[in-house]
Design a protein around this motif. Structure first.
Motif, PDB file in Angstrom:
ATOM      1  N   THR A  28       0.717  -0.998  -0.074  1.00 31.23           N
ATOM      2  CA  THR A  28      -0.481  -0.020   0.216  1.00 31.23           C
ATOM      3  C   THR A  28       0.879   0.650   0.344  1.00 31.23           C
ATOM      4  OG1 THR A  28      -1.977  -1.727   0.985  1.00 31.23           O
ATOM      5  CG2 THR A  28      -1.944   1.053   1.593  1.00 31.23           C
ATOM      6  N   LEU A  29       2.339   1.565   1.017  1.00 32.82           N
ATOM      7  CA  LEU A  29       2.681   2.452   0.790  1.00 32.82           C
ATOM      8  C   LEU A  29       3.997   2.867  -0.266  1.00 32.82           C
ATOM      9  CD1 LEU A  29       3.390   4.443   2.862  1.00 32.82           C
ATOM     10  CD2 LEU A  29       5.850   3.238   3.475  1.00 32.82           C
ATOM     11  N   ALA A  30       3.984   1.390  -0.582  1.00 33.46           N
ATOM     12  CA  ALA A  30       4.635   1.291  -2.874  1.00 33.46           C
ATOM     13  C   ALA A  30       3.942   2.042  -3.150  1.00 33.46           C
ATOM     14  CB  ALA A  30       5.006   0.192  -2.231  1.00 33.46           C
ATOM     15  N   PHE A  31       2.527   1.483  -3.030  1.00 35.37           N
ATOM     16  CA  PHE A  31       1.033   2.318  -4.402  1.00 35.37           C
ATOM     17  C   PHE A  31       1.142   3.847  -4.204  1.00 35.37           C
ATOM     18  CE2 PHE A  31      -2.412   3.618  -4.596  1.00 35.37           C
ATOM     19  CZ  PHE A  31      -3.156   4.174  -6.110  1.00 35.37           C
ATOM     20  N   TYR A  32       1.158   5.142  -2.983  1.00 32.73           N
ATOM     21  CA  TYR A  32       0.983   6.160  -3.075  1.00 32.73           C
ATOM     22  C   TYR A  32       2.864   6.452  -3.236  1.00 32.73           C
ATOM     23  CZ  TYR A  32      -3.266   5.421  -1.181  1.00 32.73           C
ATOM     24  OH  TYR A  32      -4.872   4.989  -0.883  1.00 32.73           O
ATOM     25  N   LYS A  33       3.672   6.028  -2.746  1.00 32.09           N
ATOM     26  CA  LYS A  33       5.002   6.437  -3.371  1.00 32.09           C
ATOM     27  C   LYS A  33       5.375   6.741  -4.520  1.00 32.09           C
ATOM     28  CE  LYS A  33       7.554   5.621   1.196  1.00 32.09           C
ATOM     29  NZ  LYS A  33       9.321   5.481   1.726  1.00 32.09           N
ATOM     30  N   SER A  34       4.844   5.765  -5.048  1.00 31.56           N
ATOM     31  CA  SER A  34       5.093   5.628  -6.639  1.00 31.56           C
ATOM     32  C   SER A  34       4.129   6.655  -7.076  1.00 31.56           C
ATOM     33  CB  SER A  34       4.204   4.132  -7.007  1.00 31.56           C
ATOM     34  OG  SER A  34       2.435   4.188  -7.309  1.00 31.56           O
ATOM     35  N   LYS A  35       3.605   7.497  -6.471  1.00 37.62           N
ATOM     36  CA  LYS A  35       2.318   9.342  -6.879  1.00 37.62           C
ATOM     37  C   LYS A  35       3.510   9.794  -6.962  1.00 37.62           C
ATOM     38  CE  LYS A  35      -1.136   6.539  -7.440  1.00 37.62           C
ATOM     39  NZ  LYS A  35      -1.775   6.915  -9.016  1.00 37.62           N
ATOM     40  N   GLY A  36       4.680   9.542  -6.461  1.00 38.27           N
ATOM     41  CA  GLY A  36       5.528  10.376  -7.105  1.00 38.27           C
ATOM     42  C   GLY A  36       5.994  11.875  -5.837  1.00 38.27           C
ATOM     43  N   ASN A  37       6.386  12.695  -5.579  1.00 41.47           N
ATOM     44  CA  ASN A  37       6.944  13.971  -4.168  1.00 41.47           C
ATOM     45  C   ASN A  37       5.378  14.298  -4.006  1.00 41.47           C
ATOM     46  OD1 ASN A  37       8.969  13.834  -4.273  1.00 41.47           O
ATOM     47  ND2 ASN A  37       9.333  15.838  -5.983  1.00 41.47           N
ATOM     48  N   GLY A  38       4.835  14.579  -2.963  1.00 34.97           N
ATOM     49  CA  GLY A  38       3.527  14.479  -2.646  1.00 34.97           C
ATOM     50  C   GLY A  38       2.289  13.913  -2.428  1.00 34.97           C
ATOM     51  N   TRP A  39       3.032  12.779  -1.794  1.00 32.29           N
ATOM     52  CA  TRP A  39       2.662  11.265  -1.708  1.00 32.29           C
ATOM     53  C   TRP A  39       1.807  11.186  -0.419  1.00 32.29           C
ATOM     54  CZ3 TRP A  39       3.479   7.900   2.362  1.00 32.29           C
ATOM     55  CH2 TRP A  39       4.362   8.039   2.791  1.00 32.29           C
ATOM     56  N   GLN A  40       2.246  11.869   0.720  1.00 33.89           N
ATOM     57  CA  GLN A  40       1.795  12.343   1.604  1.00 33.89           C
ATOM     58  C   GLN A  40       0.216  13.263   1.822  1.00 33.89           C
ATOM     59  OE1 GLN A  40       4.833  13.266   4.386  1.00 33.89           O
ATOM     60  NE2 GLN A  40       5.111  11.331   4.998  1.00 33.89           N
ATOM     61  N   THR A  41       0.673  13.951   1.440  1.00 30.67           N
ATOM     62  CA  THR A  41      -0.182  15.215   0.786  1.00 30.67           C
ATOM     63  C   THR A  41      -1.840  14.224   0.335  1.00 30.67           C
ATOM     64  OG1 THR A  41       1.367  16.825   1.061  1.00 30.67           O
ATOM     65  CG2 THR A  41      -0.934  17.455   0.149  1.00 30.67           C
ATOM     66  N   PHE A  42      -1.385  13.395  -0.716  1.00 30.40           N
ATOM     67  CA  PHE A  42      -2.197  12.642  -1.415  1.00 30.40           C
ATOM     68  C   PHE A  42      -2.882  11.823  -0.961  1.00 30.40           C
ATOM     69  CE2 PHE A  42      -3.648   9.030  -4.304  1.00 30.40           C
ATOM     70  CZ  PHE A  42      -4.690   9.819  -4.999  1.00 30.40           C
ATOM     71  N   ILE A  43      -2.131  11.329   0.654  1.00 26.43           N
ATOM     72  CA  ILE A  43      -3.268  10.362   2.121  1.00 26.43           C
ATOM     73  C   ILE A  43      -3.777  11.456   2.177  1.00 26.43           C
ATOM     74  CG2 ILE A  43      -3.141   8.757   3.511  1.00 26.43           C
ATOM     75  CD1 ILE A  43      -0.416   8.474   2.046  1.00 26.43           C
ATOM     76  N   ASN A  44      -3.461  12.603   2.551  1.00 26.45           N
ATOM     77  CA  ASN A  44      -4.138  13.667   3.588  1.00 26.45           C
ATOM     78  C   ASN A  44      -5.515  14.048   3.150  1.00 26.45           C
ATOM     79  OD1 ASN A  44      -4.500  15.058   6.272  1.00 26.45           O
ATOM     80  ND2 ASN A  44      -3.922  16.929   4.633  1.00 26.45           N
ATOM     81  N   LEU A  45      -5.609  14.446   1.479  1.00 25.86           N
ATOM     82  CA  LEU A  45      -6.414  14.603   0.957  1.00 25.86           C
ATOM     83  C   LEU A  45      -7.587  13.338   0.623  1.00 25.86           C
ATOM     84  CD1 LEU A  45      -4.802  17.259  -1.580  1.00 25.86           C
ATOM     85  CD2 LEU A  45      -5.722  17.752  -0.391  1.00 25.86           C
TER      86      LEU A  45
END
Length: 115
Positions: free
Chosen positions: A65-82
């Motif tokens: 799951t973490l690899a999936f979100y990190k694959s989105k590139g920079n801002g993956w933590q902000t993406f999860i927050n959104l």
């Protein structure tokens, strides 16, 4: 090499202030004017200030799951927050998800074995 700040002596500072006050095109700001300017000053180099509303937490997430979100590139933590924010807005959706978790309908076989 770090540059050293050379501060003027009290006598030099007084001469500089006197010269600045005598120049009609370059009057020093009053304390009242500085109070208006200070909130609008921008930060220099370094990490930008945060919103002040976020809180740092430690969260354990499956590696895939973490690899999936990190694959989105920079801002993956902000993406999860959104995403979490959107789920929060859709209060009906979160209640459905919570209900599935409580009933055991959302738990995968892998999680059931671990429990």
């Amino acid at each position: 090499m770090k540059k050293k700040l050379i501060r003027p002596s009290a006598k030099e500072d007084a001469a500089i202030t006197k010269a600045a006050k005598s120049d009609p095109n370059s009057r020093p700001l009053t304390n009242k004017q500085w109070d208006k300017v200070k909130p609008t000053l921008t930060r220099g180099r370094g990490r930008p200030l945060g919103s002040g509303t976020k809180e740092q937490v430690t969260l354990r997430i499956d590696s895939d799951t973490l690899a999936f979100y990190k694959s989105k590139g920079n801002g993956w933590q902000t993406f999860i927050n959104l995403l979490l924010g959107e789920i929060k807005k859709e209060s009906k959706s979160i209640k459905l998800v919570e209900k599935k978790v409580i009933n055991g309908n959302l738990i995968t076989t892998k999680s059931k074995i671990a429990a």
